[in-house]
Design a protein around this motif. Structure first.
Motif, PDB file in Angstrom:
ATOM      1  N   ARG A   1      38.140 -55.851   4.646  1.00 62.28           N
ATOM      2  CA  ARG A   1      39.173 -54.823   4.544  1.00 62.28           C
ATOM      3  C   ARG A   1      38.731 -53.459   5.056  1.00 62.28           C
ATOM      4  NH1 ARG A   1      43.414 -56.319   1.207  1.00 62.28           N
ATOM      5  NH2 ARG A   1      43.106 -58.231   0.004  1.00 62.28           N
ATOM      6  N   SER A   2      37.422 -53.275   5.243  1.00 66.99           N
ATOM      7  CA  SER A   2      36.938 -51.945   5.618  1.00 66.99           C
ATOM      8  C   SER A   2      35.801 -52.041   6.620  1.00 66.99           C
ATOM      9  CB  SER A   2      36.459 -51.189   4.380  1.00 66.99           C
ATOM     10  OG  SER A   2      35.253 -51.746   3.887  1.00 66.99           O
TER      11      SER A   2
ATOM     12  N   GLY B   1      40.065 -52.447  16.210  1.00 64.30           N
ATOM     13  CA  GLY B   1      39.840 -52.690  14.789  1.00 64.30           C
ATOM     14  C   GLY B   1      38.728 -53.695  14.591  1.00 64.30           C
ATOM     15  N   ILE B   2      38.887 -54.547  13.612  1.00 63.92           N
ATOM     16  CA  ILE B   2      37.874 -55.554  13.273  1.00 63.92           C
ATOM     17  C   ILE B   2      38.493 -56.939  13.356  1.00 63.92           C
ATOM     18  CG2 ILE B   2      36.378 -56.459  11.439  1.00 63.92           C
ATOM     19  CD1 ILE B   2      36.229 -53.600  10.331  1.00 63.92           C
ATOM     20  N   ALA B   3      37.805 -57.834  14.044  1.00 62.43           N
ATOM     21  CA  ALA B   3      38.173 -59.251  14.055  1.00 62.43           C
ATOM     22  C   ALA B   3      37.100 -60.012  13.290  1.00 62.43           C
ATOM     23  CB  ALA B   3      38.282 -59.775  15.478  1.00 62.43           C
ATOM     24  N   TYR B   4      37.517 -61.056  12.572  1.00 61.56           N
ATOM     25  CA  TYR B   4      36.541 -61.857  11.831  1.00 61.56           C
ATOM     26  C   TYR B   4      37.053 -63.272  11.642  1.00 61.56           C
ATOM     27  CZ  TYR B   4      39.372 -61.083   7.576  1.00 61.56           C
ATOM     28  OH  TYR B   4      40.384 -61.046   6.644  1.00 61.56           O
ATOM     29  N   ASN B   5      36.111 -64.179  11.374  1.00 59.56           N
ATOM     30  CA  ASN B   5      36.452 -65.585  11.126  1.00 59.56           C
ATOM     31  C   ASN B   5      36.541 -65.774   9.614  1.00 59.56           C
ATOM     32  OD1 ASN B   5      36.309 -68.450  10.700  1.00 59.56           O
ATOM     33  ND2 ASN B   5      35.596 -68.647  12.820  1.00 59.56           N
ATOM     34  N   ARG B   6      37.760 -65.794   9.115  1.00 63.12           N
ATOM     35  CA  ARG B   6      37.951 -65.813   7.667  1.00 63.12           C
ATOM     36  C   ARG B   6      37.431 -67.104   7.036  1.00 63.12           C
ATOM     37  NH1 ARG B   6      43.549 -64.356   4.416  1.00 63.12           N
ATOM     38  NH2 ARG B   6      42.744 -64.736   2.304  1.00 63.12           N
TER      39      ARG B   6
ATOM     40  N   MET C   1      33.424 -43.788  13.449  1.00 60.94           N
ATOM     41  CA  MET C   1      33.635 -42.511  12.760  1.00 60.94           C
ATOM     42  C   MET C   1      34.655 -42.664  11.640  1.00 60.94           C
ATOM     43  SD  MET C   1      33.766 -39.586  15.695  1.00 60.94           S
ATOM     44  CE  MET C   1      32.397 -39.285  16.819  1.00 60.94           C
ATOM     45  N   GLN C   2      35.713 -43.414  11.896  1.00 60.89           N
ATOM     46  CA  GLN C   2      36.723 -43.604  10.859  1.00 60.89           C
ATOM     47  C   GLN C   2      36.119 -44.276   9.632  1.00 60.89           C
ATOM     48  OE1 GLN C   2      39.319 -45.463  13.797  1.00 60.89           O
ATOM     49  NE2 GLN C   2      41.002 -44.142  13.161  1.00 60.89           N
ATOM     50  N   GLY C   3      35.146 -45.166   9.874  1.00 65.10           N
ATOM     51  CA  GLY C   3      34.452 -45.789   8.756  1.00 65.10           C
ATOM     52  C   GLY C   3      33.715 -44.791   7.895  1.00 65.10           C
TER      53      GLY C   3
ATOM     54  N   GLU D   1      40.875 -50.129   6.004  1.00 58.56           N
ATOM     55  CA  GLU D   1      41.444 -49.166   5.076  1.00 58.56           C
ATOM     56  C   GLU D   1      41.186 -47.731   5.530  1.00 58.56           C
ATOM     57  OE1 GLU D   1      39.439 -50.317   1.553  1.00 58.56           O
ATOM     58  OE2 GLU D   1      40.830 -51.966   1.083  1.00 58.56           O
ATOM     59  N   GLU D   2      40.029 -47.508   6.183  1.00 54.87           N
ATOM     60  CA  GLU D   2      39.695 -46.163   6.633  1.00 54.87           C
ATOM     61  C   GLU D   2      40.457 -45.751   7.884  1.00 54.87           C
ATOM     62  OE1 GLU D   2      35.656 -48.218   5.657  1.00 54.87           O
ATOM     63  OE2 GLU D   2      37.594 -48.763   6.534  1.00 54.87           O
TER      64      GLU D   2
END
Length: 387
Positions: free
Chosen positions: A179-180, A166-171, A207-209, A281-282
């Protein structure tokens, strides 16, 4: 070294694909030629090859592995455990000469990523397991992992652990949520995004994106992703392509968001609670690394007993608490939830170990790249990544 490793050497093309491309028939082994002489009844041992840091160890003595030790005490079967798998293709190259020449490998049980397991299954290099002797697998294996396209009914493979790309990020440093997948391409993230370099590790999420059903993606879907990534590289939006070394970039703040594996992020969050992991979300890719019994293994019955042992929910819970990947035994959640240890009980509520229904609804297992597609696709992807 990433367990979900980068394709390396020969442009990421495996030995079998190269042989087929040179006009030499792939070394397929017929079902009747896969079984060896099983010495399990008189030789109470087995050889188990796994990745580094992928099993529980004793806090005071890392040479001890509590779940393996308990198995030996319970069954009388001793396990020669080696951490020799550092890269899927490297390990394939190590044991493929024996398998294609109908020789035993010296290993009774191995763990590889499912995209590589698909190659072994297609070549007929692994044996079908006796599910009648494995009641825990039949009862407790996660339904979402039961029947991948490459191994219908999971007759030849069994997930050791699973995970999510998935996606990791520094909030905190980004100052907002992601979210996407589409949000990775926002202007404010230019030069602060990394993508995974491995073809098999990276393509599904991208691809899901684009709204693609990755259980049935096409060559056109793949080339669309390549065109997008080529443009992002030219615009210097993508900082670089990584293996597991994205962990350092994310921790230092050099990168604000990246493709990432759920298990890594759980470990990162222990030191930096600002790091978040999101299933977009995707959707996101659900993957597994699976146990297999190679052809001519001399201790097949012993190996089958060990595989089934790890599907006992109590044992699965102990392993999940140590490795922190998605547990392929959902029933282990209740074991942890009932623990008197607050930290263990908290793991039962972690959706990155036990995904809830909402998260599961956004997870998909991507169809694997076929041997016919791999040469072309690896060549194009590796030219973008710089491998």
């Amino acid at each position: 070294m990433s367990r979900r490793s980068v394709l390396r050497g020969m442009g990421g093309v495996g030995t079998a694909a190269l042989l087929a491309g040179c006009g030499v028939p792939a070394a397929y082994v017929e079902p009747g030629e896969r079984a060896g002489r099983d010495l399990s009844a008189r030789d109470r041992t087995l050889d188990f090859a796994n990745w580094p840091l992928y099993i529980d160890t004793d806090d005071d003595d890392t040479s001890k592995r509590p779940t393996l030790d308990a198995f030996s005490e319970r069954t009388g079967i001793s396990v020669r455990y080696t951490e020799e798998i550092n890269d899927n293709d490297e390990f394939f190259g190590k044991i493929s000469p024996a398998l294609m020449n109908h020789q035993e490998t010296g290993r009774d049980l191995v763990v590889v990523s499912d995209w590589m397991a698909a190659r072994f299954v297609r070549l007929g290099w692994v044996q079908e397991m006796d599910r009648a002797a494995q009641p825990n697998i039949s009862r407790y294996l996660d339904p979402q992992l039961r029947s991948p396209a490459f191994d219908e009914g999971r007759r030849h493979t069994v997930p050791w652990q699973s995970g999510i790309t998935g996606i990791a990020y520094n909030r905190r440093k980004l100052g907002r949520e992601i979210r996407s997948v589409e949000e990775l391409w926002d202007d404010e993230l230019r030069g602060k995004v990394t993508l995974l370099s491995g073809l098999d590790e990276s393509f599904a999420l991208l691809m899901q994106g684009n709204g693609v059903d990755v259980t049935r993606w096409t060559a056109d879907d793949f080339h669309t992703v390549c065109e997008q990534v080529e443009r992002l590289v030219a615009e210097r939006h993508v900082r670089r392509f990584t293996g597991n070394d994205y962990i350092k970039d994310l921790s230092t703040g050099d990168v604000l968001a990246c493709q990432a594996y759920s298990g890594d992020v759980i470990q990162l969050q222990a030191d930096n609670p600002d790091i978040e992991f999101v299933v977009p979300e995707e959707g996101a890719e659900l993957w597994a690394e699976s146990l297999m019994i190679p052809n001519l293994a001399q201790h097949k019955t012993n190996a089958e007993k060990l595989v089934d042992y790890y599907y006992d929910p109590v044992v699965a819970a102990e392993l999940a608490a140590w490795v922190n990947y998605v547990c392929p035994v959902p029933a282990a959640r209740d074991v942890l939830a009932d623990s008197d240890d607050e930290e263990l009980a908290a793991l039962a509520e972690d959706p990155l170990i036990f995904p809830d229904d909402a998260m599961r609804g956004r997870l998909a297992i991507a169809r694997d790249i076929t041997s016919q597609e791999r040469t072309e696709f690896a060549k194009r992807w590796n030219s973008i990544v710089g491998l």
